[in-house]
Design an enzyme around this catalytic site. Structure first.
Site, PDB file in Angstrom:
ATOM      1  N   ARG A   1       1.950   2.293 -17.535  1.00 49.19           N
ATOM      2  CA  ARG A   1       2.857   2.732 -16.459  1.00 49.19           C
ATOM      3  C   ARG A   1       2.123   3.407 -15.307  1.00 49.19           C
ATOM      4  O   ARG A   1       2.713   3.608 -14.247  1.00 49.19           O
ATOM      5  CB  ARG A   1       3.935   3.662 -17.023  1.00 49.19           C
TER       6      ARG A   1
ATOM      7  N   GLY B   1      -7.239   2.514 -23.440  1.00 49.05           N
ATOM      8  CA  GLY B   1      -6.528   3.070 -24.601  1.00 49.05           C
ATOM      9  C   GLY B   1      -6.303   1.990 -25.652  1.00 49.05           C
ATOM     10  O   GLY B   1      -6.599   2.185 -26.840  1.00 49.05           O
ATOM     11  N   HIS B   2      -5.791   0.842 -25.196  1.00 48.67           N
ATOM     12  CA  HIS B   2      -5.607  -0.284 -26.119  1.00 48.67           C
ATOM     13  C   HIS B   2      -6.954  -0.707 -26.715  1.00 48.67           C
ATOM     14  O   HIS B   2      -7.057  -0.988 -27.918  1.00 48.67           O
ATOM     15  CB  HIS B   2      -5.000  -1.492 -25.386  1.00 48.67           C
TER      16      HIS B   2
ATOM     17  N   GLY C   1       1.186  -4.863 -24.201  1.00 45.70           N
ATOM     18  CA  GLY C   1       0.346  -5.552 -23.217  1.00 45.70           C
ATOM     19  C   GLY C   1      -0.060  -4.676 -22.041  1.00 45.70           C
ATOM     20  O   GLY C   1       0.046  -3.456 -22.101  1.00 45.70           O
TER      21      GLY C   1
ATOM     22  N   VAL D   1      -7.119   8.288 -24.856  1.00 40.37           N
ATOM     23  CA  VAL D   1      -8.174   7.942 -23.894  1.00 40.37           C
ATOM     24  C   VAL D   1      -7.683   8.337 -22.498  1.00 40.37           C
ATOM     25  O   VAL D   1      -6.549   8.011 -22.117  1.00 40.37           O
ATOM     26  CB  VAL D   1      -8.495   6.434 -23.951  1.00 40.37           C
TER      27      VAL D   1
ATOM     28  N   GLN E   1      13.504  -0.988 -27.087  1.00 34.63           N
ATOM     29  CA  GLN E   1      13.054   0.391 -26.899  1.00 34.63           C
ATOM     30  C   GLN E   1      13.178   0.854 -25.456  1.00 34.63           C
ATOM     31  O   GLN E   1      12.774   1.965 -25.116  1.00 34.63           O
ATOM     32  CB  GLN E   1      11.635   0.592 -27.433  1.00 34.63           C
TER      33      GLN E   1
HETATM   34  P1  AMP Z   1       1.759   0.338 -25.437  1.00 37.54           P
HETATM   35  O1  AMP Z   1       1.234  -1.035 -25.122  1.00 37.54           O
HETATM   36  O2  AMP Z   1       1.840   1.235 -24.246  1.00 37.54           O
HETATM   37  O3  AMP Z   1       3.030   0.299 -26.252  1.00 37.54           O
HETATM   38  O4  AMP Z   1       0.684   1.024 -26.364  1.00 37.54           O
HETATM   39  C1  AMP Z   1       0.207   0.387 -27.532  1.00 37.54           C
HETATM   40  C2  AMP Z   1      -0.541   1.386 -28.346  1.00 37.54           C
HETATM   41  O5  AMP Z   1      -1.614   1.913 -27.572  1.00 37.54           O
HETATM   42  C3  AMP Z   1       0.322   2.570 -28.782  1.00 37.54           C
HETATM   43  O6  AMP Z   1       0.016   2.910 -30.116  1.00 37.54           O
HETATM   44  C4  AMP Z   1      -0.102   3.656 -27.829  1.00 37.54           C
HETATM   45  O7  AMP Z   1       0.043   4.949 -28.366  1.00 37.54           O
HETATM   46  C5  AMP Z   1      -1.569   3.315 -27.632  1.00 37.54           C
HETATM   47  N1  AMP Z   1      -2.046   3.904 -26.389  1.00 37.54           N
HETATM   48  C6  AMP Z   1      -1.478   3.796 -25.160  1.00 37.54           C
HETATM   49  N2  AMP Z   1      -2.165   4.522 -24.259  1.00 37.54           N
HETATM   50  C7  AMP Z   1      -3.176   5.122 -24.929  1.00 37.54           C
HETATM   51  C8  AMP Z   1      -4.227   6.024 -24.551  1.00 37.54           C
HETATM   52  N3  AMP Z   1      -4.390   6.447 -23.303  1.00 37.54           N
HETATM   53  N4  AMP Z   1      -5.081   6.423 -25.524  1.00 37.54           N
HETATM   54  C9  AMP Z   1      -4.928   6.000 -26.803  1.00 37.54           C
HETATM   55  N5  AMP Z   1      -3.976   5.164 -27.201  1.00 37.54           N
HETATM   56  C10 AMP Z   1      -3.097   4.733 -26.292  1.00 37.54           C
END
Ligand code: AMP
Length: 246
Positions: free
Chosen positions: A179, A28-29, A23, A168, A53
């Site tokens: 974060r 990126g998401h 979330g 991204v 985790q």
């Molecule tokens: P998270 O919600 O942070 O666990 O991320 C979910 C997914 O989004 C994971 O596969 C991350 O690697 C991907 N993700 C997070 N930040 C980025 C970013 N800046 N660019 C591409 N993918 C991302």
């Protein structure tokens, strides 16, 4: 878009793309959502802040959460089902089965966050079993996570295709991350030395930051990966050294 709060409400289709997330959606998401949308009939995004985790003393309690905003963004991105499970569905009472990817899960991030990739691999396998996706989408930003999940899928013959989306970044080169919300304006400026040091392959540019590691890793593709602490915030990033992040 539907919100599924239990696995019983998940779609039963022959072609499903799954995007696992914790979330606090950012671009990126959204890039992962777009990739999944382009390649699958049905797209499921999961939203689960996975306690397993996070290590002791890490940011589980203060991890940014905004389900209302995430729901809106997921809907705009064309997600069909947002799966928001209860912790008890993922970790039922008496839970004691874990996936441990031994070497890949213990180097670099795994060395600094013991148990982190055990939590990641286990929740991913659980989500794969519940959602039964044809393809699952991950970001190159978390290169070691990709390596660990790929290894697990291969070792345990999990019937899912792992797809990887390039990192991204914002206009200054900082990799987007949920974060980053913890960073003060001054932290944000100091954090820019992370992408700069990686782009220049020059650790000395991290001068003044606390560096957990700045190392080449034998993932596919090979990357130069780093983790630093800026103020109280831990940031990770990497650059691909050869090949395309597919
Ligand atoms: P998270 O919600 O942070 O666990 O991320 C979910 C997914 O989004 C994971 O596969 C991350 O690697 C991907 N993700 C997070 N930040 C980025 C970013 N800046 N660019 C591409 N993918 C991302």
């Amino acid at each position: 878009m539907r919100i599924a709060r239990s696995a019983a409400e998940l779609p039963n289709e022959s072609e499903i793309g799954l995007v696992p997330t914790m979330g606090a959606f950012h671009q990126g998401h959204l890039a992962l959502f777009r990739a999944a949308r382009a390649e699958n009939t049905v797209v499921v995004a999961s939203l689960f802040v996975n306690p397993a985790q996070f290590g002791e003393g890490e940011d589980l309690e203060r991890y940014p959460r905004d389900e209302e905003r995430d729901t809106r963004l997921a809907e705009q991105a064309g997600i069909d089902v947002l799966y928001v499970p209860d912790a008890e569905e993922i970790y039922p009472p008496g839970f004691e089965t874990w996936v441990d990817v031994e070497r890949l899960g213990s180097i670099l991030e795994g060395d600094h966050r013991p148990g982190h990739f055990r939590g990641v691999a286990t929740v991913c396998l659980k989500l794969f079993n519940l959602v039964r996706p044809t393809r699952a989408y991950f970001g190159q930003k978390d290169a070691q996570q990709v390596a660990v999940v790929r290894r697990m899928v291969q070792d345990l013959a999990v019937p899912v295709e792992i797809r990887v989306v390039p990192t991204v970044r914002d206009e200054n080169g900082l990799a987007l991350s949920s974060r980053n919300a913890y960073l003060s304006p001054d932290d944000r400026k100091r954090a820019l030395s992370l992408p700069r040091a990686l782009a220049a392959r020059d650790r000395s540019l991290l001068d003044g930051l606390e560096v957990d590691y700045f190392e080449e890793a034998d993932f596919e593709p090979r990357v130069l990966a780093a983790a630093v602490r800026v103020g109280g915030t831990r940031l990770i990033d990497n650059v691909v050294l050869e090949g395309d992040p597919q």
